[in-house]
Design a protein around this motif. Structure first.
Motif, PDB file in Angstrom:
ATOM      1  N   ARG A  89       0.813  -1.223   0.000  1.00 14.27           N
ATOM      2  CA  ARG A  89       0.000   0.000   0.000  1.00 14.27           C
ATOM      3  C   ARG A  89       0.846   1.273   0.000  1.00 14.27           C
ATOM      4  O   ARG A  89       0.339   2.349  -0.287  1.00 14.27           O
ATOM      5  CB  ARG A  89      -0.956  -0.002   1.191  1.00 14.27           C
ATOM      6  CG  ARG A  89      -0.273   0.037   2.521  1.00 14.27           C
ATOM      7  CD  ARG A  89      -1.264  -0.315   3.639  1.00 14.27           C
ATOM      8  NE  ARG A  89      -0.601  -0.409   4.905  1.00 14.27           N
ATOM      9  CZ  ARG A  89      -0.548   0.583   5.783  1.00 14.27           C
ATOM     10  NH1 ARG A  89      -1.126   1.729   5.520  1.00 14.27           N
ATOM     11  NH2 ARG A  89       0.075   0.411   6.922  1.00 14.27           N
ATOM     12  N   HIS A  90       2.129   1.170   0.301  1.00 15.22           N
ATOM     13  CA  HIS A  90       3.035   2.328   0.273  1.00 15.22           C
ATOM     14  C   HIS A  90       3.678   2.509  -1.104  1.00 15.22           C
ATOM     15  O   HIS A  90       4.382   3.496  -1.311  1.00 15.22           O
ATOM     16  CB  HIS A  90       4.175   2.149   1.289  1.00 15.22           C
ATOM     17  CG  HIS A  90       3.728   2.029   2.698  1.00 15.22           C
ATOM     18  ND1 HIS A  90       4.197   1.028   3.534  1.00 15.22           N
ATOM     19  CD2 HIS A  90       2.866   2.748   3.441  1.00 15.22           C
ATOM     20  CE1 HIS A  90       3.653   1.163   4.734  1.00 15.22           C
ATOM     21  NE2 HIS A  90       2.826   2.195   4.698  1.00 15.22           N
ATOM     22  N   CYS A  91       3.461   1.562  -2.013  1.00 10.33           N
ATOM     23  CA  CYS A  91       4.241   1.498  -3.252  1.00 10.33           C
ATOM     24  C   CYS A  91       3.580   2.137  -4.464  1.00 10.33           C
ATOM     25  O   CYS A  91       2.362   2.238  -4.556  1.00 10.33           O
ATOM     26  CB  CYS A  91       4.540   0.034  -3.590  1.00 10.33           C
ATOM     27  SG  CYS A  91       5.688  -0.740  -2.449  1.00 10.33           S
ATOM     28  N   ASN A  92       4.432   2.501  -5.418  1.00 11.69           N
ATOM     29  CA  ASN A  92       3.975   2.905  -6.740  1.00 11.69           C
ATOM     30  C   ASN A  92       3.821   1.639  -7.590  1.00 11.69           C
ATOM     31  O   ASN A  92       4.075   0.525  -7.091  1.00 11.69           O
ATOM     32  CB  ASN A  92       4.961   3.923  -7.352  1.00 11.69           C
ATOM     33  CG  ASN A  92       6.352   3.350  -7.571  1.00 11.69           C
ATOM     34  OD1 ASN A  92       6.552   2.147  -7.723  1.00 11.69           O
ATOM     35  ND2 ASN A  92       7.346   4.231  -7.586  1.00 11.69           N
ATOM     36  N   PRO A  93       3.416   1.755  -8.854  1.00 10.53           N
ATOM     37  CA  PRO A  93       3.218   0.547  -9.672  1.00 10.53           C
ATOM     38  C   PRO A  93       4.482  -0.297  -9.879  1.00 10.53           C
ATOM     39  O   PRO A  93       4.391  -1.457 -10.250  1.00 10.53           O
ATOM     40  CB  PRO A  93       2.710   1.103 -11.005  1.00 10.53           C
ATOM     41  CG  PRO A  93       2.049   2.392 -10.636  1.00 10.53           C
ATOM     42  CD  PRO A  93       2.884   2.955  -9.521  1.00 10.53           C
TER      43      PRO A  93
ATOM     44  N   GLN B 261       6.426  -1.232  -7.476  1.00  8.43           N
ATOM     45  CA  GLN B 261       6.664  -1.836  -6.172  1.00  8.43           C
ATOM     46  C   GLN B 261       7.864  -1.219  -5.452  1.00  8.43           C
ATOM     47  O   GLN B 261       8.634  -1.893  -4.769  1.00  8.43           O
ATOM     48  CB  GLN B 261       6.778  -3.361  -6.264  1.00  8.43           C
ATOM     49  CG  GLN B 261       5.478  -3.988  -6.714  1.00  8.43           C
ATOM     50  CD  GLN B 261       5.431  -5.483  -6.522  1.00  8.43           C
ATOM     51  OE1 GLN B 261       6.438  -6.144  -6.277  1.00  8.43           O
ATOM     52  NE2 GLN B 261       4.238  -6.038  -6.625  1.00  8.43           N
TER      53      GLN B 261
ATOM     54  N   TYR C 133      15.447  12.479  -3.703  1.00  8.68           N
ATOM     55  CA  TYR C 133      15.369  11.021  -3.796  1.00  8.68           C
ATOM     56  C   TYR C 133      16.691  10.522  -4.364  1.00  8.68           C
ATOM     57  O   TYR C 133      17.051  10.843  -5.490  1.00  8.68           O
ATOM     58  CB  TYR C 133      14.190  10.609  -4.683  1.00  8.68           C
ATOM     59  CG  TYR C 133      12.870  11.132  -4.156  1.00  8.68           C
ATOM     60  CD1 TYR C 133      12.259  10.533  -3.062  1.00  8.68           C
ATOM     61  CD2 TYR C 133      12.250  12.247  -4.721  1.00  8.68           C
ATOM     62  CE1 TYR C 133      11.062  11.013  -2.554  1.00  8.68           C
ATOM     63  CE2 TYR C 133      11.049  12.726  -4.223  1.00  8.68           C
ATOM     64  CZ  TYR C 133      10.468  12.110  -3.142  1.00  8.68           C
ATOM     65  OH  TYR C 133       9.280  12.589  -2.640  1.00  8.68           O
TER      66      TYR C 133
ATOM     67  N   CYS D 227       8.610   2.159  -2.842  1.00  6.99           N
ATOM     68  CA  CYS D 227       7.882   3.072  -1.964  1.00  6.99           C
ATOM     69  C   CYS D 227       7.645   4.406  -2.671  1.00  6.99           C
ATOM     70  O   CYS D 227       8.569   5.001  -3.228  1.00  6.99           O
ATOM     71  CB  CYS D 227       8.660   3.285  -0.665  1.00  6.99           C
ATOM     72  SG  CYS D 227       7.753   4.210   0.583  1.00  6.99           S
ATOM     73  N   HIS D 228       6.420   4.849  -2.668  1.00  6.77           N
ATOM     74  CA  HIS D 228       6.022   6.096  -3.315  1.00  6.77           C
ATOM     75  C   HIS D 228       6.720   7.275  -2.639  1.00  6.77           C
ATOM     76  O   HIS D 228       6.859   7.310  -1.413  1.00  6.77           O
ATOM     77  CB  HIS D 228       4.498   6.248  -3.232  1.00  6.77           C
ATOM     78  CG  HIS D 228       3.963   7.309  -4.101  1.00  6.77           C
ATOM     79  ND1 HIS D 228       4.052   8.642  -3.791  1.00  6.77           N
ATOM     80  CD2 HIS D 228       3.329   7.239  -5.299  1.00  6.77           C
ATOM     81  CE1 HIS D 228       3.494   9.355  -4.742  1.00  6.77           C
ATOM     82  NE2 HIS D 228       3.043   8.521  -5.674  1.00  6.77           N
TER      83      HIS D 228
END
Length: 152
Positions: free
Chosen positions: A47-51, A53, A91, A55-56
């Motif tokens: 649930r924390h991830c972008n597509p 996989q 980032y 972390c967003h």
């Protein structure tokens, strides 16, 4: 729900108020033995991830915001969560699904009204986010509460 066995030793689940912060948890923390400032972390869930996989970035910045606010609150001698004036992040690496994300903030300076902090946040020990922020030190009459209690 995070299995405490997958959390590094010494970390305590932070009992945050209901709402946005609790929804993004569970978050874990302890006070650093050398400087008494917070060390915080979380395990990256789907649930924390972008597509991809990973972390967003929004989750990483939410985590950075909390880490720096708690760092400033404790480091500046206050007892209440400090609102964010400015937050920036670079980032510098991924935080893949399943990784342990951890940060230890550093209080740089305080003035009468502001606190300045920075942190390098890691994923399984590798840098993933360099962050800095400025927090508003609340007036004396609004300093009730005890953020230290979250970590004890």
């Amino acid at each position: 729900m995070e299995n405490p066995a997958t959390v590094p030793a010494g970390m305590k689940k932070l009992q945050l108020l209901a709402g946005f912060l609790e929804t993004n948890g569970p978050l874990w923390g302890r006070l650093h033995e050398d400087d008494g400032l917070p060390v915080m972390g979380f395990r990256v869930e789907l649930r924390h991830c972008n597509p991809m996989q990973i972390c967003h970035g929004g989750m990483l910045m939410t985590f950075a915001d909390m880490l720096l606010s708690f760092t400033c609150g404790i480091g500046a001698g206050g007892r209440k969560f400090m609102p964010t004036i400015q937050l920036s992040g670079d980032y510098v690496g991924p935080a893949p699904l399943g990784s342990w994300v951890e940060g230890h903030g550093r209080l740089l300076r305080t003035t009468r009204n502001l606190a300045f902090a920075e942190a390098m946040i890691t994923a399984d020990g590798a840098p993933c986010l360099r962050t800095s922020g400025i927090m508003k030190i609340p007036s004396q009459e609004t300093r009730e509460g005890n953020i230290l209690a979250l970590f004890n």
